[in-house]
Design a protein around this motif. Structure first.
Motif, PDB file in Angstrom:
ATOM      1  N   ALA A 507     -15.945 -37.411 -55.316  1.00  0.00           N
ATOM      2  CA  ALA A 507     -14.975 -37.672 -54.251  1.00  0.00           C
ATOM      3  C   ALA A 507     -13.942 -36.553 -54.126  1.00  0.00           C
ATOM      4  O   ALA A 507     -13.325 -36.375 -53.080  1.00  0.00           O
ATOM      5  CB  ALA A 507     -14.271 -39.002 -54.520  1.00  0.00           C
ATOM      6  N   LEU A 508     -13.766 -35.774 -55.193  1.00  0.00           N
ATOM      7  CA  LEU A 508     -12.789 -34.685 -55.159  1.00  0.00           C
ATOM      8  C   LEU A 508     -13.291 -33.491 -54.344  1.00  0.00           C
ATOM      9  O   LEU A 508     -12.510 -32.655 -53.906  1.00  0.00           O
ATOM     10  CB  LEU A 508     -12.511 -34.187 -56.590  1.00  0.00           C
ATOM     11  N   VAL A 509     -14.618 -33.421 -54.186  1.00  0.00           N
ATOM     12  CA  VAL A 509     -15.212 -32.182 -53.655  1.00  0.00           C
ATOM     13  C   VAL A 509     -14.962 -32.040 -52.158  1.00  0.00           C
ATOM     14  O   VAL A 509     -15.227 -32.949 -51.377  1.00  0.00           O
ATOM     15  CB  VAL A 509     -16.736 -32.177 -53.962  1.00  0.00           C
ATOM     16  N   ASP A 510     -14.433 -30.880 -51.781  1.00  0.00           N
ATOM     17  CA  ASP A 510     -14.392 -30.487 -50.366  1.00  0.00           C
ATOM     18  C   ASP A 510     -14.552 -28.976 -50.324  1.00  0.00           C
ATOM     19  O   ASP A 510     -14.822 -28.351 -51.347  1.00  0.00           O
ATOM     20  CB  ASP A 510     -13.093 -30.967 -49.690  1.00  0.00           C
ATOM     21  N   ASN A 511     -14.370 -28.370 -49.147  1.00  0.00           N
ATOM     22  CA  ASN A 511     -14.688 -26.943 -49.054  1.00  0.00           C
ATOM     23  C   ASN A 511     -13.599 -26.018 -49.609  1.00  0.00           C
ATOM     24  O   ASN A 511     -13.639 -24.819 -49.400  1.00  0.00           O
ATOM     25  CB  ASN A 511     -15.061 -26.564 -47.612  1.00  0.00           C
ATOM     26  N   THR A 512     -12.632 -26.599 -50.317  1.00  0.00           N
ATOM     27  CA  THR A 512     -11.651 -25.736 -51.002  1.00  0.00           C
ATOM     28  C   THR A 512     -11.773 -25.870 -52.518  1.00  0.00           C
ATOM     29  O   THR A 512     -10.989 -25.286 -53.257  1.00  0.00           O
ATOM     30  CB  THR A 512     -10.196 -26.132 -50.629  1.00  0.00           C
ATOM     31  N   PHE A 513     -12.728 -26.684 -52.968  1.00  0.00           N
ATOM     32  CA  PHE A 513     -12.747 -27.113 -54.368  1.00  0.00           C
ATOM     33  C   PHE A 513     -13.817 -26.357 -55.176  1.00  0.00           C
ATOM     34  O   PHE A 513     -15.008 -26.567 -54.968  1.00  0.00           O
ATOM     35  CB  PHE A 513     -13.038 -28.619 -54.393  1.00  0.00           C
ATOM     36  N   PRO A 514     -13.410 -25.465 -56.082  1.00  0.00           N
ATOM     37  CA  PRO A 514     -14.413 -24.727 -56.859  1.00  0.00           C
ATOM     38  C   PRO A 514     -14.952 -25.509 -58.062  1.00  0.00           C
ATOM     39  O   PRO A 514     -14.183 -26.126 -58.807  1.00  0.00           O
ATOM     40  CB  PRO A 514     -13.663 -23.481 -57.337  1.00  0.00           C
ATOM     41  N   THR A 515     -16.272 -25.492 -58.224  1.00  0.00           N
ATOM     42  CA  THR A 515     -16.920 -26.096 -59.385  1.00  0.00           C
ATOM     43  C   THR A 515     -17.708 -25.028 -60.117  1.00  0.00           C
ATOM     44  O   THR A 515     -18.530 -24.324 -59.512  1.00  0.00           O
ATOM     45  CB  THR A 515     -17.888 -27.213 -58.958  1.00  0.00           C
ATOM     46  N   VAL A 516     -17.440 -24.881 -61.399  1.00  0.00           N
ATOM     47  CA  VAL A 516     -18.202 -23.938 -62.222  1.00  0.00           C
ATOM     48  C   VAL A 516     -19.365 -24.717 -62.835  1.00  0.00           C
ATOM     49  O   VAL A 516     -19.139 -25.692 -63.559  1.00  0.00           O
ATOM     50  CB  VAL A 516     -17.316 -23.315 -63.322  1.00  0.00           C
ATOM     51  N   ALA A 517     -20.589 -24.306 -62.505  1.00  0.00           N
ATOM     52  CA  ALA A 517     -21.775 -25.055 -62.954  1.00  0.00           C
ATOM     53  C   ALA A 517     -22.576 -24.199 -63.931  1.00  0.00           C
ATOM     54  O   ALA A 517     -22.893 -23.045 -63.637  1.00  0.00           O
ATOM     55  CB  ALA A 517     -22.640 -25.403 -61.742  1.00  0.00           C
ATOM     56  N   ILE A 518     -22.887 -24.778 -65.087  1.00  0.00           N
ATOM     57  CA  ILE A 518     -23.671 -24.032 -66.085  1.00  0.00           C
ATOM     58  C   ILE A 518     -25.125 -24.456 -65.907  1.00  0.00           C
ATOM     59  O   ILE A 518     -25.500 -25.589 -66.207  1.00  0.00           O
ATOM     60  CB  ILE A 518     -23.177 -24.325 -67.515  1.00  0.00           C
ATOM     61  N   ALA A 519     -25.930 -23.523 -65.379  1.00  0.00           N
ATOM     62  CA  ALA A 519     -27.290 -23.890 -64.947  1.00  0.00           C
ATOM     63  C   ALA A 519     -28.319 -22.932 -65.532  1.00  0.00           C
ATOM     64  O   ALA A 519     -29.127 -22.352 -64.812  1.00  0.00           O
ATOM     65  CB  ALA A 519     -27.349 -23.873 -63.426  1.00  0.00           C
ATOM     66  N   THR A 520     -28.254 -22.770 -66.844  1.00  0.00           N
ATOM     67  CA  THR A 520     -29.224 -21.885 -67.499  1.00  0.00           C
ATOM     68  C   THR A 520     -30.473 -22.673 -67.905  1.00  0.00           C
ATOM     69  O   THR A 520     -30.481 -23.909 -67.839  1.00  0.00           O
ATOM     70  CB  THR A 520     -28.569 -21.223 -68.737  1.00  0.00           C
ATOM     71  N   ALA A 521     -31.488 -21.948 -68.366  1.00  0.00           N
ATOM     72  CA  ALA A 521     -32.780 -22.578 -68.679  1.00  0.00           C
ATOM     73  C   ALA A 521     -32.637 -23.644 -69.768  1.00  0.00           C
ATOM     74  O   ALA A 521     -31.799 -23.519 -70.658  1.00  0.00           O
ATOM     75  CB  ALA A 521     -33.749 -21.501 -69.154  1.00  0.00           C
ATOM     76  N   GLY A 522     -33.472 -24.673 -69.662  1.00  0.00           N
ATOM     77  CA  GLY A 522     -33.447 -25.730 -70.678  1.00  0.00           C
ATOM     78  C   GLY A 522     -34.050 -26.994 -70.123  1.00  0.00           C
ATOM     79  O   GLY A 522     -34.449 -27.048 -68.958  1.00  0.00           O
ATOM     80  N   ARG A 523     -34.078 -28.022 -70.983  1.00  0.00           N
ATOM     81  CA  ARG A 523     -34.734 -29.269 -70.624  1.00  0.00           C
ATOM     82  C   ARG A 523     -34.114 -29.929 -69.393  1.00  0.00           C
ATOM     83  O   ARG A 523     -34.769 -30.667 -68.668  1.00  0.00           O
ATOM     84  CB  ARG A 523     -34.650 -30.227 -71.826  1.00  0.00           C
ATOM     85  N   VAL A 524     -32.815 -29.659 -69.141  1.00  0.00           N
ATOM     86  CA  VAL A 524     -32.106 -30.354 -68.065  1.00  0.00           C
ATOM     87  C   VAL A 524     -31.910 -29.476 -66.825  1.00  0.00           C
ATOM     88  O   VAL A 524     -31.140 -29.829 -65.930  1.00  0.00           O
ATOM     89  CB  VAL A 524     -30.725 -30.836 -68.568  1.00  0.00           C
ATOM     90  N   TYR A 525     -32.614 -28.359 -66.771  1.00  0.00           N
ATOM     91  CA  TYR A 525     -32.409 -27.412 -65.665  1.00  0.00           C
ATOM     92  C   TYR A 525     -32.593 -28.084 -64.298  1.00  0.00           C
ATOM     93  O   TYR A 525     -31.740 -27.984 -63.417  1.00  0.00           O
ATOM     94  CB  TYR A 525     -33.357 -26.230 -65.847  1.00  0.00           C
ATOM     95  N   GLU A 526     -33.710 -28.810 -64.117  1.00  0.00           N
ATOM     96  CA  GLU A 526     -33.989 -29.434 -62.811  1.00  0.00           C
ATOM     97  C   GLU A 526     -32.912 -30.466 -62.474  1.00  0.00           C
ATOM     98  O   GLU A 526     -32.471 -30.564 -61.332  1.00  0.00           O
ATOM     99  CB  GLU A 526     -35.365 -30.116 -62.827  1.00  0.00           C
ATOM    100  N   LYS A 527     -32.521 -31.234 -63.461  1.00  0.00           N
ATOM    101  CA  LYS A 527     -31.480 -32.266 -63.254  1.00  0.00           C
ATOM    102  C   LYS A 527     -30.173 -31.605 -62.827  1.00  0.00           C
ATOM    103  O   LYS A 527     -29.457 -32.090 -61.963  1.00  0.00           O
ATOM    104  CB  LYS A 527     -31.236 -33.055 -64.540  1.00  0.00           C
ATOM    105  N   MET A 528     -29.887 -30.507 -63.478  1.00  0.00           N
ATOM    106  CA  MET A 528     -28.650 -29.778 -63.177  1.00  0.00           C
ATOM    107  C   MET A 528     -28.680 -29.309 -61.720  1.00  0.00           C
ATOM    108  O   MET A 528     -27.682 -29.437 -60.992  1.00  0.00           O
ATOM    109  CB  MET A 528     -28.561 -28.598 -64.157  1.00  0.00           C
ATOM    110  N   LEU A 529     -29.830 -28.804 -61.298  1.00  0.00           N
ATOM    111  CA  LEU A 529     -29.967 -28.333 -59.921  1.00  0.00           C
ATOM    112  C   LEU A 529     -29.718 -29.471 -58.925  1.00  0.00           C
ATOM    113  O   LEU A 529     -29.055 -29.288 -57.908  1.00  0.00           O
ATOM    114  CB  LEU A 529     -31.363 -27.724 -59.719  1.00  0.00           C
TER     115      LEU A 529
END
Ligand code: F6R
Length: 607
Positions: A507-529
């Protein structure tokens, strides 16, 4: 990480050495010591604790002599006591040595030297070097040290004095820094430039396995095979304060960049023969084997390292693991028994909450272990056994190199526990240890992202809020990234497991809100995407940490920071680097006091 200073010249050595020690104490302040050669005898003064203790001692009994060495210690082998303080003098008082580094084969050398009649007075690995050099000395100091260092494994920068050669000072190094300072009629040896800056600005940094012979009249540098080398003289143009930071504008940035070295020092020597090897651990393997449960207790960044370790302990050792904030531990009536291993994780070893928590665990019958960076601090003294991170002193208030080295030690411990409990075979452990051995190189490569991170930092320095997300091994890094940003820049930030976003924070997300996402290889890569898509679909700004050439992450993200691909287990040590750098550069862009953020202290010794 200790400090070394040496002087050989026409004047008294002690004042130059004391001045050098005063400019070196950021390298360690567990003890300080000095040796001079005065009329054919070594005179040694050493004191535990801060340098002031040694200075008071020298005031009472000043030292004469025109050649000498000084040392400020950051303890690794042996507690911070007077006995363990450097310099160390050999059995027949013919050689005196100061040392920075870790001698990995010290036990084998100690046994051999004992058999040759040497008695050991300290618990240090350094004393081995003093006896070894004396045992091998046949009259030529440079040649003796050259042959002796061929027998040493690990890392060292050493300064050596010989009783029979009052005009000579020898230096040698491997994997620890050492330089020669060129003066007028006097020459100097030092672990880094601040020590010699008022004395000279002309220095030559020794390369690995090089040796230097210093006399008042000159300096001779030779390679490991004795071949002469031309000194590569550098003119230092920085002032003393920036030299202490080795040219970095802040200790924090220096410490971020030290991580490859810190990790190498922490991991090296502990991955022998495909078994994690902890020679210093006082807890017998049989006791570790019996445990049925692990409780990790710590505060702040150290607790985040504990959260990474929970994944490793459960995956690799199949042992139920809980992480409890130390400040909550005592008041939660924890269920602890004789089958519990309680692990305190702490950089300083002095955090009151962690100390109280681990004491409580011990009182309730748990086997207790500390993962700590400061030898001889309170928490190691309160537990059954300690594994040290060899990160070197961390001066910046925000923890960086302590965090990644804590993860390294805890993951080594997870592999060890897994093998002891029969959850991991030697074959299964081998690639895990290899991944750990390679992590310093991956961290070194990850540091190359800095220029890109700085650009992103400048662009988003005005943001009022940040979100950090990750999953599984990188979920604790979401907390850690957010904590680094909060404490350094005073911007509000939150860390979340990426899968939780849809349960509220989205609910916080809008077009001014930066999110740093850690999306490196691993078992949860697809879920992260998938979780990142949910943010992108709502116009959110994604700043992603990904592996090189990941087009799927790039498609979703406004910015991508690339770090090398590694096995998921070790990836938090690599993805921590851009998180630390982002917080650092945003804080710099906002002109914050990076090394001393407001309201905080390095060691929190109150409850
Ligand atoms: C954050 C930070 C703190 C410490 C915490 C525990 O950057 O440094 O959160 O991690 O105060 O300190 P130690 O590890 O010394 O017990």
């Amino acid at each position: 990480m200790c400090g070394i200073i040496g002087y050989v010249g026409p004047g008294p050595a002690a004042p130059a050495i004391v001045g050098g020690l005063q400019r070196l104490d950021y390298r360690g302040y567990d003890s300080a010591g000095i040796v001079v050669l005065d009329r054919g005898r070594f005179r040694v003064e050493k004191m535990p604790g801060k340098l002031e203790n040694l200075l008071a001692r020298l005031k009472a009994s000043p030292l004469a002599g025109t050649v000498g060495l000084g040392h400020t210690r950051w303890a690794t082998h042996g507690g911070p006591t007077q006995r363990n303080a450097h310099p160390h003098v050999s059995g027949n008082a013919r050689v005196a040595v100061v040392h920075n580094g870790i001698i990995e084969n010290h036990e084998a050398l100690r046994r051999r030297l004992r058999a040759r009649g040497y008695a050991f007075r300290s618990e240090t690995d350094t004393e081995v070097i003093a006896h070894l050099i004396e045992d091998m000395h046949r009259g030529n100091p440079l040649e003796t040290v050259r042959r002796a260092i061929a027998k040493l494994e690990g890392s060292f920068a050493i300064g050596v004095l010989f009783r029979d050669r009052p005009d000579v000072l020898i230096g040698a190094r491997l994997n620890s820094p050492l330089l020669v300072g060129f003066g007028e009629g006097a020459n100097f040896l030092a672990s880094d430039a601040p020590a010699v800056l008022p004395l000279t600005r002309r220095v030559a940094y020794l390369e690995d396995r090089e040796l230097a012979e210093l006399t008042p009249g000159g300096v001779r540098i030779v390679a490991a095979d004795g071949t002469p080398r031309e000194p590569r003289i550098t003119h230092i143009t920085w002032d003393y304060a920036s030299a202490a930071r080795e040219g970095y504008p802040h200790f924090m940035l220096k410490e971020i960049h030290e991580q490859p070295r810190a990790l190498r020092d922490t991991i090296r020597g502990r991955t022998d023969h495909s078994i994690p090897h902890f020679p210093e651990l006082e807890i017998e393997p049989a006791k570790l084997k019996r445990i049925r449960r692990v409780v990790i207790t710590a505060c702040g960044t150290a607790a985040h390292a504990g959260l990474v370790a929970k994944y490793a302990f459960e995956e690799l050792a199949r042992v139920p693991t809980e992480v409890v904030l130390a400040s909550e531990f005592r008041y939660g009536d924890p269920v602890i028994g004789r089958d519990t291993l309680a692990v305190a994780v702490t950089q300083s070893g002095e955090t009151m909450d962690t100390l109280c928590a681990i004491r409580e665990a011990r009182a309730r019958g748990a086997l207790t272990l500390a993962v700590c960076n400061v030898v001889g601090s309170s928490i190691p003294r309160a537990v059954d056994g300690t594994l040290y991170t060899h990160a070197g002193p961390e001066i910046g208030v925000a923890s960086t190199k302590a965090y990644t080295t804590q993860i390294a030690v805890l993951e080594l411990l997870a592999v060890r526990l897994g093998m002891l409990r029969g959850a991991l075979t030697r074959e299964a452990a081998r690639p895990l240890l290899r991944a750990l051995e390679r992590v310093p190189d991956a961290v070194e490569k990850a540091l190359r992202c800095e220029a890109g991170v700085r650009t992103i930092a400048r662009r988003y320095r005005g943001a009022r809020n940040f979100m950090y997300i990750g999953r599984r091994y990188n979920f604790p890094n979401a907390y850690e990234g957010a904590l680094k940003l909060k404490e350094l820049s005073y911007i509000h930030a939150e860390g979340y497991g990426a899968g939780e976003m849809k349960h509220g924070p989205l609910a916080l997300v809008d077009n001014t809100f930066p999110t740093v996402a850690i999306a490196t290889a691993g078992r949860v890569y697809e879920k992260m995407l998938s979780n990142m898509k949910e943010i992108e679909a709502r116009g959110g700004i994604l700043i992603s940490i990904a592996n090189p050439g990941d087009a799927r992450v790039r498609e979703l993200s406004r910015h991508v920071i690339e770090v090398p691909e590694t096995p998921e287990l070790v990836s938090p040590m690599v993805t921590a680097v851009p998180l630390q750098l982002l917080a650092y550069h945003i804080a710099v862009a906002l002109r914050r006091d990076v090394d001393k953020p407001r309201n905080l202290a390095k060691a929190v010794t109150v409850e």
